[in-house]
Design an enzyme around this catalytic site. Structure first.
Site, short mmCIF file in Angstrom:
data_model
loop_
_atom_site.label_atom_id
_atom_site.label_comp_id
_atom_site.label_asym_id
_atom_site.label_seq_id
_atom_site.Cartn_x
_atom_site.Cartn_y
_atom_site.Cartn_z
N ASN A 37 44.86 16.31 48.32
CA ASN A 37 44.87 16.71 46.90
C ASN A 37 43.47 17.13 46.43
OD1 ASN A 37 47.55 16.51 46.56
ND2 ASN A 37 47.54 14.74 45.20
N CYS A 87 49.01 14.71 39.28
CA CYS A 87 48.36 14.29 40.53
C CYS A 87 46.88 14.67 40.63
CB CYS A 87 49.12 14.86 41.72
SG CYS A 87 50.76 14.14 41.87
N1 LIG Z 1 54.86 13.87 40.55
C1 LIG Z 1 54.51 14.41 41.70
O1 LIG Z 1 54.61 15.62 41.90
C2 LIG Z 1 53.99 13.55 42.83
C3 LIG Z 1 53.86 14.11 44.11
C4 LIG Z 1 53.39 13.31 45.15
C5 LIG Z 1 53.03 11.99 44.91
N2 LIG Z 1 53.15 11.48 43.65
C6 LIG Z 1 52.79 10.05 43.44
O2 LIG Z 1 54.00 9.30 43.37
C7 LIG Z 1 53.86 8.22 42.44
C8 LIG Z 1 54.93 8.31 41.39
O3 LIG Z 1 54.74 9.51 40.67
P1 LIG Z 1 55.87 10.09 39.69
O4 LIG Z 1 55.34 11.36 39.16
O5 LIG Z 1 57.17 10.04 40.39
O6 LIG Z 1 55.83 8.96 38.55
P2 LIG Z 1 56.83 8.79 37.30
O7 LIG Z 1 56.01 8.22 36.21
O8 LIG Z 1 57.59 10.05 37.08
O9 LIG Z 1 57.88 7.69 37.82
C9 LIG Z 1 57.56 6.35 38.04
C10 LIG Z 1 58.78 5.52 37.70
O10 LIG Z 1 58.56 4.17 38.14
C11 LIG Z 1 59.24 3.31 37.21
N3 LIG Z 1 58.72 1.94 37.39
C12 LIG Z 1 57.48 1.47 37.16
N4 LIG Z 1 57.42 0.15 37.45
C13 LIG Z 1 58.64 -0.22 37.89
C14 LIG Z 1 59.22 -1.44 38.35
N5 LIG Z 1 58.51 -2.57 38.42
N6 LIG Z 1 60.52 -1.44 38.70
C15 LIG Z 1 61.27 -0.32 38.64
N7 LIG Z 1 60.78 0.87 38.23
C16 LIG Z 1 59.48 0.93 37.85
C17 LIG Z 1 58.94 3.94 35.88
O11 LIG Z 1 59.85 3.52 34.89
C18 LIG Z 1 59.08 5.44 36.20
O12 LIG Z 1 60.39 5.90 35.97
C19 LIG Z 1 52.43 8.32 41.90
O13 LIG Z 1 51.58 7.51 42.68
C20 LIG Z 1 52.08 9.78 42.13
O14 LIG Z 1 50.70 10.00 42.27
C21 LIG Z 1 53.64 12.22 42.62
#
Ligand SMILES: NC(=O)c1ccc[n+]([C@@H]2O[C@H](COP(=O)([O-])OP(=O)(O)OC[C@H]3O[C@@H](n4cnc5c(N)ncnc54)[C@H](O)[C@@H]3O)[C@@H](O)[C@H]2O)c1
Length: 432
Positions: free
Chosen positions: A211, A263
Site C-alpha cells: 500500500n 486504506c
Molecule cells: N476496505 C478495503 O478496501 C480494504 C482492503 C484491504 C484490506 N482492508 C483492511 O481490512 C480491515 C477491515 O476493513 P473494512 O474496510 O472492511 O472495515 P469496515 O469498517 O467496513 O468493517 C469492519 C466491520 O467490523 C465490525 N466489527 C468491529 N468489531 C467487531 C466485533 N468485535 N465483532 C463483530 N464485528 C465487529 C464493524 O461493525 C464493521 O462492520 C481493515 O484493517 C482494512 O485496513 C480493507
C-alpha cells in the site's frame, strides 16, 4: 470448509461471500445488529458492483449465513478470519488495534477443538504475536494457529480482485495450517494466483509495503503533474511513457486528487509508525504522506485561479464525492476537505454521486445534492469532476449547462482538452 468472518464490512462481507460462492460454508458475523438484519433480508450495506447478486444467491443456497453471535459462530467454524477495522489511533499515527484484540479475547472462550485464526485485517508487524499471546493466556497453543493472510482487494473491483488475485500471501510457519489454506485457496490458485508462504511477520509487512508503494506511485505522478502544468507538457504522455517500461508499470500512475479511502492514508501512517517503533526512519513514505496532505490545498488553489479569485456566490458542482469511482466509501475522500473550504470562501456547492447522497454534507449550509447529473450541472459556474465514474465520461455539457460561461475542472483527466477546445468549453485538467 467451515469459515467464519468476524467483521462484515468491505473486506469481511466481500471475502465471506466469495468464499461461500466457492462452495464453503461461511458465517459472516458483525456486532452491528441492523447490518446483519438487513443482510438477512438481502439488503447489502455497501455499494460494490456485483455483490448484491452474490449475497442473495449464496444466502438462498444456505452456504452463507449472517449472525451477531460471535461465540456460537466461532465454535461452529474451523477457520476464523478477523476482518474488523484498524483505523488510525486518535493521538498517534499508529494503528488502533483495539477491535482486533477485543476479538482475540472474545473468541478464546469458544475454542475447544483446533482452529485456524487468520488476520485478514491490515495489522502492523507483531500483531499476530500479540493475538497468539492473548489467546494462549486461556487456551493451549496446540488448539489454535494464528496466521496472517492480508487482503489486497480494491473497493469497486472487490469481487474480481478477490476471485482473480495476483497473489495469495499466507504468513505462517505451521505446515499443517499452510496445507489447509492452500487447499482453501486452490480454486484461485488454479486460475493463476501465485501462492506465497512467508513468516507471519513478513506477511503483515507485505501488505503495508504494498500500500505504501502504491501511494508513493500516485504521489510521485501527482508531483510531476504540478511540474507539467508549468512547462506545457501533458502528464498523460509522461504516465504512458513511464508505464510502458515493465519495471515501472502503468497502474497507479495517473495524476489526480490526493489519494484517500479507507486504506492508503491510514496504512502509510501506520507503517512509518512501525518504522519509528523499531528505530527505522521510513523517510520516503513520510514525505509521501506530507505531499499527499498538501495536495488538496494545491488543487483548491487551482480552483481559485480558474475562477480568477472570485469564489463568493459561485455555483460549483462536484461530480463524484467518494474517494474514487465505483464505491460509496467516503473515508478520507479529498472532497471532505475541499467542499468545506470552498463553502468557507462563499461558494455554493451542488453535487451528484452515483452512490447517492452523503451524510457528511447533510449538515453543511450551502451544500446540496442533486438526484442526477443534468440537474447537478445545470446552472453551474464551475464543474469539478472529482471521480471517474463511467456516468461522467460522455456528458453533453454544451446542451445541459445553461450558464454560458461555465468552466470545467477535470481532476481525473477524463476528457480530451483538444475536443473541449473545439467545443469552445473552458476546460482545465490536471498536469496539462
Ligand atoms: N476496505 C478495503 O478496501 C480494504 C482492503 C484491504 C484490506 N482492508 C483492511 O481490512 C480491515 C477491515 O476493513 P473494512 O474496510 O472492511 O472495515 P469496515 O469498517 O467496513 O468493517 C469492519 C466491520 O467490523 C465490525 N466489527 C468491529 N468489531 C467487531 C466485533 N468485535 N465483532 C463483530 N464485528 C465487529 C464493524 O461493525 C464493521 O462492520 C481493515 O484493517 C482494512 O485496513 C480493507
Amino acid at each position: 470448509m467451515k469459515l467464519c468472518m468476524i467483521g462484515t464490512g468491505y473486506v469481511g462481507l466481500v471475502s465471506g461471500v466469495c468464499f461461500s460462492d466457492l462452495g464453503n460454508d461461511v458465517i459472516c458475523v458483525d456486532r452491528d445488529l441492523k447490518k446483519i438484519e438487513n443482510l438477512k433480508k438481502g439488503i447489502v450495506p455497501i455499494y460494490e458492483p456485483g455483490l448484491d447478486e452474490l449475497v442473495i444467491k449464496n444466502y438462498r443456497n444456505n452456504r452463507l449465513k449472517f449472525s451477531t453471535d460471535l461465540k456460537d459462530s466461532v465454535s461452529k467454524s474451523d477457520i476464523i478470519f478477523i476482518c474488523v477495522g484498524t483505523p488510525t489511533k486518535k493521538n498517534s499515527s499508529g494503528a488502533d488495534l483495539s477491535q482486533i484484540y477485543n476479538v482475540a479475547k472474545e473468541i478464546r472462550s469458544s475454542i475447544s477443538k483446533f482452529k485456524i485464526i487468520i488476520t485478514k485485517s491490515t495489522v502492523p508487524v507483531t500483531t499476530g504475536d500479540e493475538i497468539e499471546k492473548i489467546i494462549s493466556q486461556k487456551i493451549s497453543k496446540k488448539l489454535f494457529s494464528v496466521i496472517s493472510n492480508p487482503e489486497f482487494l480494491r473497493e469497486g473491483e472487490a469481487i474480481r480482485d478477490f476471485t482473480y488475485p495476483d497473489r495469495v500471501v499466507i504468513g505462517t510457519n505451521d505446515k499443517k495450517s499452510n496445507k489447509i489454506l492452500k487447499n482453501l485457496y486452490s480454486p484461485l490458485i488454479s486460475k493463476g494466483a501465485k501462492y506465497l508462504n512467508t513468516s507471519r511477520r513478513a506477511a503483515e509487512l507485505i501488505k503495508y509495503a504494498s500500500n505504501a508503494f502504491l501511494a508513493t506511485k500516485i504521489t510521485f505522478i501527482n508531483e510531476l503533474a504540478n511540474l507539467c502544468e508549468k512547462i506545457d507538457v501533458n502528464i498523460e504522455d509522461i504516465s504512458i511513457g513511464m508505464g510502458l517500461d515493465k519495471r515501472i508499470g502503468g497502474r497507479f500512475l495517473r495524476a489526480g486528487p490526493a489519494y484517500g479511502g479507507s486504506c492508503f492514508p491510514k496504512d502509510t501512517k501506520a507503517i512509518t509508525n512501525t518504522g519509528d517503533r523499531f528505530n527505522t526512519n521510513l523517510s520516503v513514505i513520510k514525505s509521501v504522506i506530507k505531499s499527499n496532505e498538501n495536495r488538496s490545498s494545491l488543487l483548491l488553489k487551482r480552483v481559485f485561479d480558474i475562477l480568477k479569485g472570485k469564489i463568493k456566490n459561485k455555483k460549483i458542482c462536484f461530480l463524484g464525492v467518494t474517494f474514487k469511482a465505483n464505491t460509496d466509501d467516503m473515508r478520507d475522500s479529498s472532497s471532505l476537505s475541499m467542499i468545506p473550504s470552498l463553502i468557507k470562501k462563499g461558494a455554493l456547492i451542488n453535487y451528484f454521486d452515483p452512490s447517492g447522497e452523503k451524510l457528511d454534507f447533510k449538515k453543511i449550509r450551502n451544500v446540496s445534492f442533486s438526484k442526477n447529473i443534468n440537474s447537478a450541472i445545470k446552472n453551474s459556474d464551475l464543474i469539478i469532476i472529482h471521480t471517474e465514474w463511467n456516468d461522467f465520461k460522455s456528458i453533453n455539457f454544451k446542451k445541459e449547462v445553461q450558464n454560458k460561461n461555465f468552466k470545467i475542472f477535470d481532476m481525473r483527466n477524463i476528457y480530451s482538452s483538444t475536443k473541449m477546445k473545439e467545443l469552445k468549453i473552458k476546460y482545465f485538467g490536471v498536469g496539462r
